[in-house]
Design a protein around this motif. Sequence first.
Motif, PDB file in Angstrom:
ATOM      1  N   SER A  85      -1.159  -1.433  -4.299  1.00 36.73           N
ATOM      2  CA  SER A  85      -2.381  -0.968  -3.641  1.00 36.73           C
ATOM      3  C   SER A  85      -2.282   0.521  -3.360  1.00 36.73           C
ATOM      4  O   SER A  85      -1.206   1.029  -3.021  1.00 36.73           O
ATOM      5  CB  SER A  85      -2.576  -1.741  -2.322  1.00 36.73           C
ATOM      6  OG  SER A  85      -3.695  -1.261  -1.607  1.00 36.73           O
ATOM      7  N   ILE A  86      -3.411   1.220  -3.515  1.00 34.73           N
ATOM      8  CA  ILE A  86      -3.499   2.639  -3.180  1.00 34.73           C
ATOM      9  C   ILE A  86      -4.690   2.837  -2.240  1.00 34.73           C
ATOM     10  O   ILE A  86      -5.461   1.904  -2.027  1.00 34.73           O
ATOM     11  CB  ILE A  86      -3.630   3.522  -4.445  1.00 34.73           C
ATOM     12  CG1 ILE A  86      -4.854   3.131  -5.282  1.00 34.73           C
ATOM     13  CG2 ILE A  86      -2.360   3.460  -5.274  1.00 34.73           C
ATOM     14  CD1 ILE A  86      -5.071   4.011  -6.510  1.00 34.73           C
ATOM     15  N   GLY A 132      -6.731   9.503 -13.391  1.00 35.16           N
ATOM     16  CA  GLY A 132      -8.093   9.421 -13.902  1.00 35.16           C
ATOM     17  C   GLY A 132      -8.869   8.422 -13.090  1.00 35.16           C
ATOM     18  O   GLY A 132      -8.342   7.753 -12.195  1.00 35.16           O
ATOM     19  N   ASP A 133     -10.145   8.293 -13.362  1.00 33.24           N
ATOM     20  CA  ASP A 133     -11.015   7.411 -12.581  1.00 33.24           C
ATOM     21  C   ASP A 133     -10.896   5.981 -13.069  1.00 33.24           C
ATOM     22  O   ASP A 133     -11.788   5.416 -13.684  1.00 33.24           O
ATOM     23  CB  ASP A 133     -12.457   7.902 -12.678  1.00 33.24           C
ATOM     24  CG  ASP A 133     -13.367   7.148 -11.727  1.00 33.24           C
ATOM     25  OD1 ASP A 133     -12.851   6.647 -10.713  1.00 33.24           O
ATOM     26  OD2 ASP A 133     -14.562   7.056 -12.008  1.00 33.24           O
ATOM     27  N   ARG A 134      -9.733   5.385 -12.795  1.00 30.75           N
ATOM     28  CA  ARG A 134      -9.476   4.012 -13.233  1.00 30.75           C
ATOM     29  C   ARG A 134      -9.764   3.052 -12.102  1.00 30.75           C
ATOM     30  O   ARG A 134      -9.754   3.415 -10.928  1.00 30.75           O
ATOM     31  CB  ARG A 134      -8.015   3.858 -13.665  1.00 30.75           C
ATOM     32  CG  ARG A 134      -7.636   4.829 -14.785  1.00 30.75           C
ATOM     33  CD  ARG A 134      -6.158   4.699 -15.102  1.00 30.75           C
ATOM     34  NE  ARG A 134      -5.801   5.654 -16.142  1.00 30.75           N
ATOM     35  CZ  ARG A 134      -4.914   5.398 -17.099  1.00 30.75           C
ATOM     36  NH1 ARG A 134      -4.312   4.247 -17.153  1.00 30.75           N
ATOM     37  NH2 ARG A 134      -4.638   6.323 -18.007  1.00 30.75           N
ATOM     38  N   GLU A 135      -9.984   1.819 -12.426  1.00 32.38           N
ATOM     39  CA  GLU A 135     -10.183   0.794 -11.401  1.00 32.38           C
ATOM     40  C   GLU A 135      -8.830   0.308 -10.939  1.00 32.38           C
ATOM     41  O   GLU A 135      -8.113  -0.383 -11.647  1.00 32.38           O
ATOM     42  CB  GLU A 135     -11.010  -0.369 -11.948  1.00 32.38           C
ATOM     43  CG  GLU A 135     -12.462  -0.013 -12.194  1.00 32.38           C
ATOM     44  CD  GLU A 135     -13.168   0.352 -10.898  1.00 32.38           C
ATOM     45  OE1 GLU A 135     -12.812  -0.184  -9.842  1.00 32.38           O
ATOM     46  OE2 GLU A 135     -14.094   1.193 -10.966  1.00 32.38           O
ATOM     47  N   ASN A 136      -8.449   0.682  -9.733  1.00 30.79           N
ATOM     48  CA  ASN A 136      -7.203   0.241  -9.136  1.00 30.79           C
ATOM     49  C   ASN A 136      -7.491  -0.350  -7.775  1.00 30.79           C
ATOM     50  O   ASN A 136      -8.430   0.068  -7.109  1.00 30.79           O
ATOM     51  CB  ASN A 136      -6.222   1.411  -8.984  1.00 30.79           C
ATOM     52  CG  ASN A 136      -5.523   1.736 -10.305  1.00 30.79           C
ATOM     53  OD1 ASN A 136      -4.617   1.043 -10.720  1.00 30.79           O
ATOM     54  ND2 ASN A 136      -5.970   2.803 -10.959  1.00 30.79           N
ATOM     55  N   PRO A 137      -6.669  -1.282  -7.323  1.00 24.69           N
ATOM     56  CA  PRO A 137      -6.906  -1.911  -6.023  1.00 24.69           C
ATOM     57  C   PRO A 137      -6.717  -0.928  -4.887  1.00 24.69           C
ATOM     58  O   PRO A 137      -6.082   0.065  -5.035  1.00 24.69           O
ATOM     59  CB  PRO A 137      -5.878  -3.041  -5.971  1.00 24.69           C
ATOM     60  CG  PRO A 137      -4.860  -2.725  -7.002  1.00 24.69           C
ATOM     61  CD  PRO A 137      -5.528  -1.868  -8.017  1.00 24.69           C
ATOM     62  N   ARG A 192       0.835  -1.208   0.000  1.00 23.04           N
ATOM     63  CA  ARG A 192       0.000   0.000   0.000  1.00 23.04           C
ATOM     64  C   ARG A 192       0.874   1.264   0.000  1.00 23.04           C
ATOM     65  O   ARG A 192       1.779   1.411   0.810  1.00 23.04           O
ATOM     66  CB  ARG A 192      -0.921  -0.001   1.222  1.00 23.04           C
ATOM     67  CG  ARG A 192      -1.644   1.316   1.517  1.00 23.04           C
ATOM     68  CD  ARG A 192      -2.677   1.665   0.456  1.00 23.04           C
ATOM     69  NE  ARG A 192      -3.682   0.648   0.301  1.00 23.04           N
ATOM     70  CZ  ARG A 192      -4.777   0.554   1.049  1.00 23.04           C
ATOM     71  NH1 ARG A 192      -4.995   1.398   2.031  1.00 23.04           N
ATOM     72  NH2 ARG A 192      -5.663  -0.404   0.816  1.00 23.04           N
ATOM     73  N   TYR A 193       0.574   2.157  -0.934  1.00 25.60           N
ATOM     74  CA  TYR A 193       1.207   3.473  -0.987  1.00 25.60           C
ATOM     75  C   TYR A 193       0.128   4.542  -0.995  1.00 25.60           C
ATOM     76  O   TYR A 193      -0.979   4.323  -1.515  1.00 25.60           O
ATOM     77  CB  TYR A 193       2.072   3.617  -2.246  1.00 25.60           C
ATOM     78  CG  TYR A 193       3.433   2.960  -2.153  1.00 25.60           C
ATOM     79  CD1 TYR A 193       4.580   3.721  -1.972  1.00 25.60           C
ATOM     80  CD2 TYR A 193       3.560   1.576  -2.251  1.00 25.60           C
ATOM     81  CE1 TYR A 193       5.838   3.119  -1.891  1.00 25.60           C
ATOM     82  CE2 TYR A 193       4.801   0.961  -2.171  1.00 25.60           C
ATOM     83  CZ  TYR A 193       5.938   1.748  -1.990  1.00 25.60           C
ATOM     84  OH  TYR A 193       7.165   1.155  -1.903  1.00 25.60           O
ATOM     85  N   GLY A 194       0.441   5.702  -0.423  1.00 22.64           N
ATOM     86  CA  GLY A 194      -0.504   6.802  -0.387  1.00 22.64           C
ATOM     87  C   GLY A 194       0.196   8.139  -0.511  1.00 22.64           C
ATOM     88  O   GLY A 194       1.351   8.217  -0.951  1.00 22.64           O
ATOM     89  N   LEU A 195      -0.473   9.193  -0.129  1.00 21.75           N
ATOM     90  CA  LEU A 195       0.054  10.539  -0.266  1.00 21.75           C
ATOM     91  C   LEU A 195       0.774  10.986   1.001  1.00 21.75           C
ATOM     92  O   LEU A 195       0.481  10.521   2.098  1.00 21.75           O
ATOM     93  CB  LEU A 195      -1.080  11.521  -0.568  1.00 21.75           C
ATOM     94  CG  LEU A 195      -1.900  11.251  -1.832  1.00 21.75           C
ATOM     95  CD1 LEU A 195      -2.936  12.353  -2.016  1.00 21.75           C
ATOM     96  CD2 LEU A 195      -0.998  11.155  -3.062  1.00 21.75           C
ATOM     97  N   VAL A 196       1.688  11.922   0.829  1.00 25.47           N
ATOM     98  CA  VAL A 196       2.346  12.559   1.970  1.00 25.47           C
ATOM     99  C   VAL A 196       1.302  13.404   2.706  1.00 25.47           C
ATOM    100  O   VAL A 196       0.525  14.143   2.093  1.00 25.47           O
ATOM    101  CB  VAL A 196       3.520  13.430   1.512  1.00 25.47           C
ATOM    102  CG1 VAL A 196       4.086  14.239   2.672  1.00 25.47           C
ATOM    103  CG2 VAL A 196       4.616  12.561   0.889  1.00 25.47           C
ATOM    104  N   ALA A 197       1.290  13.314   4.030  1.00 22.75           N
ATOM    105  CA  ALA A 197       0.312  14.059   4.825  1.00 22.75           C
ATOM    106  C   ALA A 197       0.895  14.335   6.198  1.00 22.75           C
ATOM    107  O   ALA A 197       1.819  13.646   6.652  1.00 22.75           O
ATOM    108  CB  ALA A 197      -1.000  13.281   4.952  1.00 22.75           C
TER     109      ALA A 197
END
Length: 291
Positions: A268-269, A286-291, A187-192
Amino acid sequence: MPYPETTNLPFNATVVAHGFVPAPPDAADDEGPAVWAVLRGNALVVQEHDGTFALPEGERPPWLPADRETLAIGRWHGRPLRTARISTQDPLPTPFVAEPFNATGERLDDATLTLGGIAQQVLHWERDSRFCSRCGSPQERLSASWGKRCAGCGAEHFPHIHPCAIVLVKRGDEFLLARKPEWAPGRYGLVAGFLDFGESLEECVRREVREETGLEISGIRYVGSQCWPFPSQLMAGFVAEYAGGEIRVDPTELEDARWFSAVAMPASIPPRRSIARWIIDRFAIGDRENP
């Protein structure tokens, strides 16, 4: 895109505006059948039926221990909405289950998530506001609000909402994603991060990116916000442009950070219920289907 604007995201009040009427704790609470938002650790107790999940309804659930205080927080489609917290050790009979707010799958509908999030914030405030942070005396309720007044020194306190900034950094077709060690594998996400003393939100964004990844950014642009009741944050979302530097991960904050693209994604996002995913979908892939 399932959420055209951030105001449509789960945990924001717009999601339940069609049926939820909030009320302070001293408002009249009709006795009798209610809708129940019961928290069990970081999970919401729901009733499962044929693969769907809904909040319990009716009289006080028999599995809710008698010594647990309940609190009315408003009305949901005309019925009282009551909340309570139980222990993770308290058993739940079939067909009731405790569905984690941060579950990888998104099995709860947006309204149920949002009502549970409101309950989470209320119960967090109730637990942490029993005593005055100034002198330590017990606190009393302020009429017609969720505020408290200290019985000792008279100081008034109101629910604490903690502002955080979250940002997508872009470099051409690439974008920066980071990983915390406690997250699920891949899982990767945004800096916060949390706002600091004397900072604007934009200054917080710049500092967090610099501290956690060593990168410099420019063109910081606000794009929307989301209530994040874990336990009581407001996530302010931004997009920024890469301005220089090489990635140098702060190991006290992150396990990894790297550049990705729409054609080279991590395993994973963040889930669609989060502003992090909304920003990634809208401004990166864009609005893609990603896990």
